[in-house]
Write a protein that holds these residues in place. Structure first.
Motif, short mmCIF file in Angstrom:
data_model
loop_
_atom_site.label_atom_id
_atom_site.label_comp_id
_atom_site.label_asym_id
_atom_site.label_seq_id
_atom_site.Cartn_x
_atom_site.Cartn_y
_atom_site.Cartn_z
N GLN A 1 0.84 -1.21 0.00
CA GLN A 1 0.00 0.00 0.00
C GLN A 1 0.87 1.25 0.00
OE1 GLN A 1 -2.22 -1.20 3.45
NE2 GLN A 1 -3.95 -1.94 2.21
N ARG A 2 1.98 1.21 0.73
CA ARG A 2 2.91 2.35 0.71
C ARG A 2 3.45 2.58 -0.71
NH1 ARG A 2 4.55 4.56 5.57
NH2 ARG A 2 3.69 3.38 7.32
N ALA A 3 3.72 1.48 -1.40
CA ALA A 3 4.23 1.59 -2.78
C ALA A 3 3.15 2.20 -3.68
CB ALA A 3 4.66 0.21 -3.29
N GLN A 4 1.90 1.79 -3.48
CA GLN A 4 0.80 2.36 -4.27
C GLN A 4 0.69 3.86 -4.02
OE1 GLN A 4 -2.47 -0.19 -2.72
NE2 GLN A 4 -3.19 -0.23 -4.84
N LEU A 5 0.77 4.24 -2.75
CA LEU A 5 0.66 5.66 -2.39
C LEU A 5 1.82 6.45 -3.00
CD1 LEU A 5 -0.44 5.15 1.31
CD2 LEU A 5 -1.81 6.35 -0.41
N ALA A 6 3.01 5.86 -2.94
CA ALA A 6 4.19 6.53 -3.50
C ALA A 6 4.04 6.70 -5.01
CB ALA A 6 5.45 5.74 -3.16
N ALA A 7 3.51 5.66 -5.66
CA ALA A 7 3.34 5.72 -7.12
C ALA A 7 2.38 6.84 -7.52
CB ALA A 7 2.84 4.37 -7.64
N ARG A 8 1.43 7.15 -6.64
CA ARG A 8 0.48 8.23 -6.92
C ARG A 8 0.99 9.57 -6.36
NH1 ARG A 8 -3.32 8.95 -10.24
NH2 ARG A 8 -4.96 9.60 -8.79
N GLY A 9 2.16 9.56 -5.76
CA GLY A 9 2.74 10.81 -5.26
C GLY A 9 2.12 11.30 -3.96
N VAL A 10 1.47 10.40 -3.21
CA VAL A 10 0.81 10.81 -1.96
C VAL A 10 1.83 10.88 -0.83
CG1 VAL A 10 -0.94 10.18 -0.24
CG2 VAL A 10 -1.35 9.73 -2.67
N LYS A 11 1.81 12.00 -0.10
CA LYS A 11 2.69 12.17 1.06
C LYS A 11 1.99 11.58 2.28
CE LYS A 11 4.85 15.90 3.55
NZ LYS A 11 4.56 17.25 3.97
N ILE A 12 2.71 10.81 3.08
CA ILE A 12 2.11 10.21 4.27
C ILE A 12 2.49 11.03 5.50
CG2 ILE A 12 2.10 8.17 5.76
CD1 ILE A 12 2.52 6.46 3.28
N GLU A 13 1.50 11.39 6.30
CA GLU A 13 1.73 12.13 7.55
C GLU A 13 1.31 11.21 8.69
OE1 GLU A 13 3.01 15.39 8.39
OE2 GLU A 13 2.84 14.22 10.23
N THR A 14 2.27 10.84 9.53
CA THR A 14 1.96 9.84 10.56
C THR A 14 1.55 10.46 11.90
OG1 THR A 14 4.30 9.77 11.12
CG2 THR A 14 3.50 8.07 9.61
N GLY A 15 1.80 11.76 12.07
CA GLY A 15 1.46 12.41 13.35
C GLY A 15 -0.04 12.40 13.63
N LEU A 16 -0.38 12.59 14.89
CA LEU A 16 -1.80 12.65 15.26
C LEU A 16 -2.35 14.04 14.95
CD1 LEU A 16 -1.93 10.78 18.69
CD2 LEU A 16 -2.46 9.91 16.40
N VAL A 17 -3.59 14.10 14.45
CA VAL A 17 -4.22 15.38 14.18
C VAL A 17 -4.99 15.82 15.43
CG1 VAL A 17 -4.41 14.82 11.72
CG2 VAL A 17 -6.37 14.42 13.22
N GLU A 18 -5.08 17.14 15.62
CA GLU A 18 -5.76 17.63 16.82
C GLU A 18 -7.08 18.30 16.48
OE1 GLU A 18 -3.53 19.21 20.48
OE2 GLU A 18 -4.17 20.98 19.34
N ARG A 19 -7.06 19.18 15.47
CA ARG A 19 -8.28 19.88 15.07
C ARG A 19 -8.04 20.58 13.75
NH1 ARG A 19 -7.50 25.42 16.48
NH2 ARG A 19 -5.48 25.57 17.48
N LEU A 20 -9.13 21.01 13.13
CA LEU A 20 -9.03 21.86 11.94
C LEU A 20 -9.09 23.29 12.41
CD1 LEU A 20 -11.22 20.06 9.28
CD2 LEU A 20 -8.75 20.44 9.21
N ALA A 21 -8.22 24.13 11.82
CA ALA A 21 -8.15 25.53 12.23
C ALA A 21 -8.16 26.40 10.99
CB ALA A 21 -6.88 25.76 13.04
N GLY A 22 -8.12 27.72 11.21
CA GLY A 22 -8.07 28.67 10.10
C GLY A 22 -9.47 29.07 9.64
N ASP A 23 -9.53 30.21 8.96
CA ASP A 23 -10.83 30.67 8.44
C ASP A 23 -10.85 30.47 6.93
OD1 ASP A 23 -11.76 31.41 10.96
OD2 ASP A 23 -10.69 33.31 10.84
#
Ligand code: FAD
Ligand code: MG
Length: 297
Positions: free
Chosen positions: A180-202
């Motif tokens: 699956q990592r190879a598939q994501l790489a082939a499509r140019g997808v960047k993987i972010e492993t950190g935990l998300v906290e919230r959506l911000a910004g207006d």
């Protein structure tokens, strides 16, 4: 009055179901609670002749055209009960109004159960979406995030690069294997492993990470779980199917449910829906219900 057909839900699928029946001068009752699934979005895309119209405009055009036919009645409200009765069906609205019809078309849609990320719900349909075909183009090839909500999100992340550079936020929910990592790489997808906290910004959306970083995004894609808006299908005894996103009403190619005399169309009766598919399904359900009125089952 006993209607020929009661249509539950007066949005895209229900309005479309009404049209062939109205044009055959059948007595139709449309009952609508007015909570269309896409009411959170400013514009609707992908429905030919209405691309970029507001969800309300499309529904209002449809309603005006349907209500021009003299045999169609409209009730605003929620059908609370519906059951087989004699040759047809009888029930009532939440406010107690009694209704009866020979046939029933369920066009009651689904509701979205959103991922629990703080800041997501108020941005749903505005900066957070589930359907790239509906809202991907307008992100103008800017930075796109995909939030993992289950293993299904892999597919979402693999699609989105066609609309912009894509970051896949795993958030501890999903761990891709090597293939699956190879598939994501082939499509140019960047993987972010950190935990998300919230959506911000207006105006400028940002993903606020638990480690304090803010990652700017043009838009975020996240899959919801869907649930039937109305319990009527279950009440009537229609079989439901478990799809990857949620339960939908089982129908045959004519949009007939497993209960004779009951048809279902639109999001309520498919794994993944859209306005054009709801309109097509509605037309089929309307024609099929009419056919049964002429020739029996
Ligand atoms: P709905 O439009 O959900 O309508 C169901 C209707 O039935 C509602 O009015 C509801 O109140 C009523 N109802 C339910 N229960 C009862 C009851 N018991 N009695 C009476 N009335 C009842 N699709 C696109 O093609 N293009 C887009 O750009 C797009 N954008 C979207 C954006 C968002 C944020 C979301 C969530 C979805 C989007 N979709 C889009 C998908 C689209 O909204 C659905 O596919 C479409 O609304 C399905 O139409 P429907 O008629 O089946 O159901
Ligand atoms: Mg118009």
């Amino acid at each position: 009055m006993v209607y020929d057909v009661i249509i539950v839900g007066g949005s895209y699928a229900g309005l479309s179901a009404g049209l062939p029946l109205a044009r055959a001068r059948r007595k139709v009752l449309v009952v609508d609670a007015g909570l269309r699934r896409n009411r959170f979005a400013a514009t609707s895309h992908g429905f030919l002749t209405q691309d970029g119209s507001t969800p309300e405009e499309i529904a209002a055009d449809g309603r005006a055209q349907l209500m021009d036919y003299p045999t169609v009645d409209w009730l605003s409200g929620e059908v609370a009960e519906l059951a087989a009765s004699g040759e047809g069906f009888a029930g009532k609205l939440k406010d107690g109004t009694a209704i009866a019809g020979q046939r029933v078309i369920l066009a009651s849609g689904v509701r979205d159960e959103l991922p629990a990320l703080p800041g997501l719900a108020e941005r749903w349909g505005k900066q957070v979406f589930h359907c790239p075909y509906c809202h991907g183009y307008e992100l103008n090839q800017g930075q796109i995030g995909v939030l993992a909500t289950s293993a299904l999100s892999l597919h979402h992340a693999l699609m989105l690069p066609d609309w912009g550079p894509t970051t896949f936020f795993l958030n501890g929910v999903f761990e891709p294997n090597d293939a699956q990592r190879a598939q994501l790489a082939a499509r140019g997808v960047k993987i972010e492993t950190g935990l998300v906290e919230r959506l911000a910004g207006d105006a400028e959306l940002e993903m606020a990470m638990a480690d304090g970083r803010h990652i700017p995004l043009a838009g975020l894609f996240a899959l919801s779980r869907t649930e039937q808006t109305s319990p009527l299908a279950a009440q009537l005894g229609c079989a439901l199917e478990d799809g990857p996103m949620g339960r939908f009403i089982r129908t045959d190619e004519m949009r007939g449910t497993t209960v004779p005399g009951v048809w279902a169309c639109g999001d309520a009766a498919r794994q993944a829906g859209s306005v054009p598919l709801a309109v097509a399904d509605g037309n089929m359900a309307g024609v099929a219900a009419h056919r049964s009125l002429m020739f029996g089952f």
